[in-house]
Design a protein around this motif. Structure first.
Motif, mmCIF file in Angstrom:
data_model
loop_
_atom_site.group_PDB
_atom_site.id
_atom_site.type_symbol
_atom_site.label_atom_id
_atom_site.label_comp_id
_atom_site.label_asym_id
_atom_site.label_seq_id
_atom_site.Cartn_x
_atom_site.Cartn_y
_atom_site.Cartn_z
ATOM 1 N N LEU A 101 -9.204 51.232 -1.362
ATOM 2 C CA LEU A 101 -8.147 51.927 -2.106
ATOM 3 C C LEU A 101 -7.318 50.954 -2.931
ATOM 4 C CD1 LEU A 101 -6.803 54.524 0.471
ATOM 5 C CD2 LEU A 101 -7.636 55.033 -1.830
ATOM 6 N N TRP A 102 -6.880 49.856 -2.299
ATOM 7 C CA TRP A 102 -6.027 48.920 -3.021
ATOM 8 C C TRP A 102 -6.786 48.228 -4.155
ATOM 9 C CZ3 TRP A 102 -1.540 48.447 -4.632
ATOM 10 C CH2 TRP A 102 -1.116 47.259 -5.221
ATOM 11 N N ALA A 103 -8.023 47.829 -3.907
ATOM 12 C CA ALA A 103 -8.805 47.164 -4.951
ATOM 13 C C ALA A 103 -8.990 48.093 -6.149
ATOM 14 C CB ALA A 103 -10.153 46.714 -4.395
ATOM 15 N N GLU A 104 -9.259 49.371 -5.891
ATOM 16 C CA GLU A 104 -9.424 50.337 -6.981
ATOM 17 C C GLU A 104 -8.114 50.576 -7.723
ATOM 18 O OE1 GLU A 104 -11.053 53.789 -5.069
ATOM 19 O OE2 GLU A 104 -13.075 52.925 -4.970
ATOM 20 N N GLN A 105 -6.996 50.679 -6.993
ATOM 21 C CA GLN A 105 -5.708 50.973 -7.614
ATOM 22 C C GLN A 105 -5.138 49.778 -8.369
ATOM 23 O OE1 GLN A 105 -3.099 52.508 -4.568
ATOM 24 N NE2 GLN A 105 -4.520 54.146 -4.041
ATOM 25 N N SER A 106 -5.383 48.587 -7.873
ATOM 26 C CA SER A 106 -4.725 47.403 -8.422
ATOM 27 C C SER A 106 -5.623 46.547 -9.299
ATOM 28 C CB SER A 106 -4.222 46.519 -7.285
ATOM 29 O OG SER A 106 -5.339 45.972 -6.583
ATOM 30 N N GLY A 107 -6.920 46.626 -9.083
ATOM 31 C CA GLY A 107 -7.837 45.724 -9.756
ATOM 32 C C GLY A 107 -7.923 44.369 -9.081
ATOM 33 N N ASP A 108 -7.224 44.192 -7.947
ATOM 34 C CA ASP A 108 -7.296 42.920 -7.211
ATOM 35 C C ASP A 108 -8.717 42.662 -6.750
ATOM 36 O OD1 ASP A 108 -4.621 42.334 -7.421
ATOM 37 O OD2 ASP A 108 -4.149 42.632 -5.303
ATOM 38 N N ASP A 109 -9.111 41.411 -6.797
ATOM 39 C CA ASP A 109 -10.392 40.971 -6.263
ATOM 40 C C ASP A 109 -10.294 40.986 -4.740
ATOM 41 O OD1 ASP A 109 -12.429 39.197 -5.209
ATOM 42 O OD2 ASP A 109 -12.713 38.492 -7.253
ATOM 43 N N VAL A 110 -11.322 41.463 -4.074
ATOM 44 C CA VAL A 110 -11.322 41.557 -2.611
ATOM 45 C C VAL A 110 -11.084 40.191 -1.969
ATOM 46 C CG1 VAL A 110 -12.737 42.176 -0.598
ATOM 47 C CG2 VAL A 110 -12.719 43.645 -2.598
ATOM 48 N N GLN A 111 -11.437 39.110 -2.655
ATOM 49 C CA GLN A 111 -11.199 37.758 -2.110
ATOM 50 C C GLN A 111 -9.711 37.476 -1.940
ATOM 51 O OE1 GLN A 111 -13.264 35.274 -4.941
ATOM 52 N NE2 GLN A 111 -14.977 35.023 -3.524
ATOM 53 N N HIS A 112 -8.870 38.235 -2.641
ATOM 54 C CA HIS A 112 -7.423 38.030 -2.555
ATOM 55 C C HIS A 112 -6.732 39.112 -1.724
ATOM 56 C CE1 HIS A 112 -8.438 35.538 -6.090
ATOM 57 N NE2 HIS A 112 -7.642 34.720 -5.441
ATOM 58 N N ILE A 113 -7.527 39.834 -0.953
ATOM 59 C CA ILE A 113 -6.995 40.871 -0.066
ATOM 60 C C ILE A 113 -7.331 40.487 1.363
ATOM 61 C CG2 ILE A 113 -7.099 43.318 0.579
ATOM 62 C CD1 ILE A 113 -7.978 43.920 -2.319
ATOM 63 N N ALA A 114 -6.399 40.722 2.270
ATOM 64 C CA ALA A 114 -6.642 40.548 3.699
ATOM 65 C C ALA A 114 -6.088 41.769 4.419
ATOM 66 C CB ALA A 114 -5.974 39.275 4.222
ATOM 67 N N VAL A 115 -6.532 41.958 5.645
ATOM 68 C CA VAL A 115 -6.155 43.138 6.410
ATOM 69 C C VAL A 115 -5.244 42.730 7.567
ATOM 70 C CG1 VAL A 115 -7.031 45.084 7.764
ATOM 71 C CG2 VAL A 115 -8.360 44.218 5.808
ATOM 72 N N LEU A 116 -4.080 43.362 7.642
ATOM 73 C CA LEU A 116 -3.218 43.191 8.798
ATOM 74 C C LEU A 116 -3.786 44.106 9.891
ATOM 75 C CD1 LEU A 116 0.274 42.422 9.303
ATOM 76 C CD2 LEU A 116 -0.331 44.632 10.243
ATOM 77 N N ALA A 117 -4.051 43.544 11.066
ATOM 78 C CA ALA A 117 -4.719 44.319 12.109
ATOM 79 C C ALA A 117 -4.332 43.813 13.496
ATOM 80 C CB ALA A 117 -6.243 44.219 11.937
ATOM 81 N N ARG A 118 -4.753 44.576 14.475
ATOM 82 C CA ARG A 118 -4.597 44.213 15.888
ATOM 83 C C ARG A 118 -3.148 43.905 16.257
ATOM 84 N NH1 ARG A 118 -9.534 44.584 14.328
ATOM 85 N NH2 ARG A 118 -11.349 43.932 15.510
ATOM 86 N N LEU A 119 -2.243 44.710 15.694
ATOM 87 C CA LEU A 119 -0.821 44.578 15.996
ATOM 88 C C LEU A 119 -0.492 45.432 17.207
ATOM 89 C CD1 LEU A 119 2.127 43.746 15.347
ATOM 90 C CD2 LEU A 119 2.235 45.793 13.909
ATOM 91 N N PHE A 120 0.068 44.800 18.221
ATOM 92 C CA PHE A 120 0.523 45.559 19.377
ATOM 93 C C PHE A 120 1.582 44.781 20.135
ATOM 94 C CE2 PHE A 120 -3.366 43.325 20.581
ATOM 95 C CZ PHE A 120 -3.007 42.660 21.746
ATOM 96 N N VAL A 121 2.452 45.528 20.797
ATOM 97 C CA VAL A 121 3.501 44.981 21.658
ATOM 98 C C VAL A 121 3.536 45.849 22.905
ATOM 99 C CG1 VAL A 121 5.986 44.538 21.905
ATOM 100 C CG2 VAL A 121 4.854 44.129 19.693
ATOM 101 N N VAL A 122 3.519 45.225 24.075
ATOM 102 C CA VAL A 122 3.556 45.991 25.323
ATOM 103 C C VAL A 122 4.891 46.722 25.439
ATOM 104 C CG1 VAL A 122 1.924 44.459 26.509
ATOM 105 C CG2 VAL A 122 4.379 44.068 26.743
ATOM 106 N N ARG A 123 4.858 47.836 26.134
ATOM 107 C CA ARG A 123 6.034 48.718 26.208
ATOM 108 C C ARG A 123 7.280 47.993 26.701
ATOM 109 N NH1 ARG A 123 5.568 54.623 28.268
ATOM 110 N NH2 ARG A 123 5.344 54.915 26.045
ATOM 111 N N ASP A 124 7.183 47.187 27.756
ATOM 112 C CA ASP A 124 8.403 46.575 28.312
ATOM 113 C C ASP A 124 8.961 45.442 27.456
ATOM 114 O OD1 ASP A 124 6.419 44.750 28.999
ATOM 115 O OD2 ASP A 124 7.172 44.401 31.016
#
Length: 182
Positions: free
Chosen positions: A77-100
């Motif tokens: 979606l972002w590459a299509e909307q922005s024209g950014d090269d995929v080499q300049h895109i990264a994915v924020l992932a695996r974000l978690f914090v335990v409840r306590d």
């Protein structure tokens, strides 16, 4: 949680603690929808470019990763909307914090750490978040992430869930309107 929490780069010795935290978060929140059967492999994917943990009292209580794109809808979606090269895109992932360990802005601190890393490495961060994860959606929007669209996240044996895709604003985003005007 009484002890001071630090955010620091992930180290291989953190894997058991991070896997335990991930399993705990899954039991509490149903996140992630995949990867919990083998949490160590999910956390240490070859696609991880960098990751950090939140640690309190010698215990891993949170995690985030910046990952290389592998065909995620948010990337497309972002590459299509922005024209950014995929080499300049990264994915924020695996974000978690335990409840306590929540209500200490650890999720925000982890996300900001990942955003700083991406800017330093000239990569635009994108992500998708399950539509059911309203607290995460509020966090991303509070931090200025921009909604780029929706996607259907497919996982497991024919299962699917609706997701919302986002892109992190650039540091000077206040000067440039989005979407771009012609």
């Amino acid at each position: 949680m009484d002890s001071i929490t630090t955010i620091r780069p992930y180290d291989d010795t953190d894997l058991p603690g991070a896997a335990a935290a991930l399993t705990d978060v899954h039991a509490t929140d149903g996140y992630p929808v995949e990867g919990v059967a083998h949490p160590e492999a999910w956390l240490r994917s070859d696609d991880v470019l960098a990751s950090w943990v939140a640690e309190a009292g010698g215990r891993i209580v949170g995690h985030v990763a910046v990952m290389r794109p592998r065909g995620e809808d948010a990337v497309t979606l972002w590459a299509e909307q922005s024209g950014d090269d995929v080499q300049h895109i990264a994915v924020l992932a695996r974000l978690f914090v335990v409840r306590d360990a929540r209500n200490q802005a650890l999720g925000e601190r982890l996300v900001r750490t990942a955003m700083h890393h991406a800017r330093h490495h000239n990569r635009r961060l994108v992500l998708d978040v399950m539509a059911k994860d309203t607290a995460a959606i509020r966090l991303y929007e509070r931090l200025g992430w921009l909604r780029t669209g929706q996607a259907t996240h497919r996982y497991g044996d024919g299962q699917q869930i609706q997701a919302i895709c986002y892109v992190a604003q650039r540091p000077n985003a206040g000067r440039t309107p989005w979407p771009p005007r012609d």
